[in-house]
Scaffold this motif. Structure first.
Motif, PDB file in Angstrom:
ATOM      1  N   LEU A  91      -5.629   1.627  -5.361  1.00 58.01           N
ATOM      2  CA  LEU A  91      -5.314   0.536  -4.442  1.00 58.01           C
ATOM      3  C   LEU A  91      -6.146  -0.706  -4.751  1.00 58.01           C
ATOM      4  CD1 LEU A  91      -4.968   2.464  -1.041  1.00 58.01           C
ATOM      5  CD2 LEU A  91      -3.130   1.532  -2.455  1.00 58.01           C
ATOM      6  N   VAL A 105       2.422   1.784  -3.462  1.00 57.56           N
ATOM      7  CA  VAL A 105       1.472   2.335  -4.439  1.00 57.56           C
ATOM      8  C   VAL A 105       1.267   3.830  -4.178  1.00 57.56           C
ATOM      9  CG1 VAL A 105      -0.900   2.267  -5.280  1.00 57.56           C
ATOM     10  CG2 VAL A 105       0.306   0.139  -4.796  1.00 57.56           C
ATOM     11  N   ILE A 153       0.840  -1.199   0.000  1.00 59.92           N
ATOM     12  CA  ILE A 153       0.000   0.000   0.000  1.00 59.92           C
ATOM     13  C   ILE A 153       0.877   1.251   0.000  1.00 59.92           C
ATOM     14  CG2 ILE A 153      -1.602   1.372   1.401  1.00 59.92           C
ATOM     15  CD1 ILE A 153      -2.865  -1.312   2.294  1.00 59.92           C
TER      16      ILE A 153
END
Length: 302
Positions: free
Chosen positions: A285, A233, A230
Motif C-alpha cells: 500500500l 490493491v 486501497i
C-alpha cells in the motif's frame, strides 16, 4: 469479450497456412520445425518451415496451434510474414511485427505473438543444428511463476525487449503472474531492477492500464477514491498471495493514513501475522498509494 481487429478475425475464421510440412525427397530442400508452449498451459505452437538449402530461403511455412483466437491468428500471421525471407531475415521478425500485421492484439493476448517469435527462432536454430543462442538460458534462471513455469531470465528478457513497466504487462506478454498471482510482487521487483540496469524511464502506464500500477499522490485523492484504491490493491495484489497460502484479508476501516484490516484463515492464526501486515500489505500500500500509510489488524467482533 475481447475486441479483435478485422485481420485477427479473418485469420482466425480462415487461417492461412494451417497444417504441417512433411519431409520429402525433393532436392535442395529441408524442413525445419520449432515447437513452443504447452497444452497444459493453454497455448502450444508447432511451426514448420520449408527451406531452400543453398539460399536459406523460406519457401513455405505452416503451423499447428492449440490455443485461442489470438494464438491462431498470430501463428497464421507469422507464416505469412516469413515466407520468401531468408533465415537471417526471418530472425529479425519480432512479436511486435506479428501484432502490427494483425492491426494490434488485446494487451492480455500479447503472449500469443511472443509465442510465434519464439517458435520461429526454435525452428531456425533446430534447422541449423545449433543451440538456441538468443534465449537458450530462459529456463536456467530462478523459477518465478510456478503456475506457468516462467523463469526470471525470461521475464527480464521480455521486459527489456518490449520496454514493459508493470507486472500486468509482463503477464500479458508471457503469462507469468496470471495464475495464482503470488509472484506479482516479485515481478514488480524484477521490473525495477531491469529499469535500474538499463536506465529505462520509469514512465506512468497508459491510461487504459490498471490504476493499481501507478503511484498516485495522496493529496489528489478524495476519501472515497483513497478507500477504493486501497480496496483495489488488496483485491488484485495482496489477496491472491494470501489465498495461495490459505489466508485472506478484508478491509475493515480507513482513518486517514491508518488502514485497518481483518486477517482471516491461516493469516489470522499464523505466528508471522505481523510480518504479513508489514511486508505483504503495508509495504504494498505504501508503494502504490502513500509512504505514510500504516496498516493495523483488528480482532473480529465474533
Amino acid at each position: 469479450m475481447w475486441e479483435y481487429t478485422d485481420k485477427v478475425l479473418e485469420l482466425f475464421y480462415n487461417p492461412k497456412n494451417q497444417g504441417e510440412i512433411e519431409e520429402t525427397a525433393e532436392q535442395n530442400v529441408k524442413v525445419a520445425t520449432g515447437e513452443v508452449g504447452s497444452i497444459a498451459c493453454g497455448d502450444a505452437l508447432r511451426l514448420h518451415l520449408k527451406v531452400q538449402v543453398d539460399t536459406d530461403k523460406i519457401l513455405d511455412a505452416r503451423f499447428q496451434t492449440f490455443g485461442c483466437t489470438s494464438a491462431i491468428a498470430s501463428s497464421s500471421a507469422l507464416t505469412e510474414l516469413v515466407k520468401g525471407l531468408t533465415l537471417d531475415e526471418a530472425l529479425a521478425v519480432t512479436n511486435k511485427d506479428i501484432a502490427n500485421y494483425l492491426g494490434g492484439l488485446p494487451e492480455a493476448k500479447m503472449h500469443c505473438s511472443v509465442m510465434g517469435q519464439e517458435a520461429l527462432e526454435a525452428a531456425i536454430f533446430n534447422y541449423r543444428g545449433i543451440e538456441r543462442e538468443v534465449h537458450d538460458d530462459d529456463d536456467e534462471g530462478t523459477l518465478i511463476c510456478t503456475c506457468f513455469g516462467i523463469s526470471d531470465t525470461k521475464i527480464r528478457r521480455v521486459i527489456r525487449e518490449n520496454s514493459l513497466i508493470t507486472a500486468e504487462e509482463v503477464t500479458n506478454y508471457v503469462k507469468a503472474g496470471g495464475g495464482c498471482g503470488s509472484c506479482l510482487a516479485t515481478i514488480d521487483d524484477i521490473i525495477k531492477e531491469v529499469q535500474r540496469e538499463s536506465a529505462l524511464p520509469i514512465a506512468a502506464p497508459a491510461s487504459n492500464k490498471s490504476a493499481v500500477a501507478t503511484k498516485i499522490a495522496p493529496s489528489t485523492l478524495t476519501t472515497v477514491q483513497k478507500i477504493a484504491l486501497i480496496q483495489k490493491v488488496l483485491d488484485e495484489e495482496v489477496r491472491p498471495v494470501l489465498l495461495a497460502d490459505g489466508g485472506d484479508v478484508e478491509l475493515y476501516d480507513v482513518e486517514g493514513d491508518r488502514v485497518k484490516v481483518l486477517l482471516q484463515g491461516a493469516c489470522g492464526s499464523c505466528s508471522s501475522s505481523t510480518a504479513t501486515l508489514k511486508i505483504a500489505i503495508e509495504a504494498r500500500l505504501r508503494d502504490r498509494i502513500s509512504q505514510s500509510i500504516v496498516v493495523e489488524a483488528v480482532e473480529p467482533l465474533f
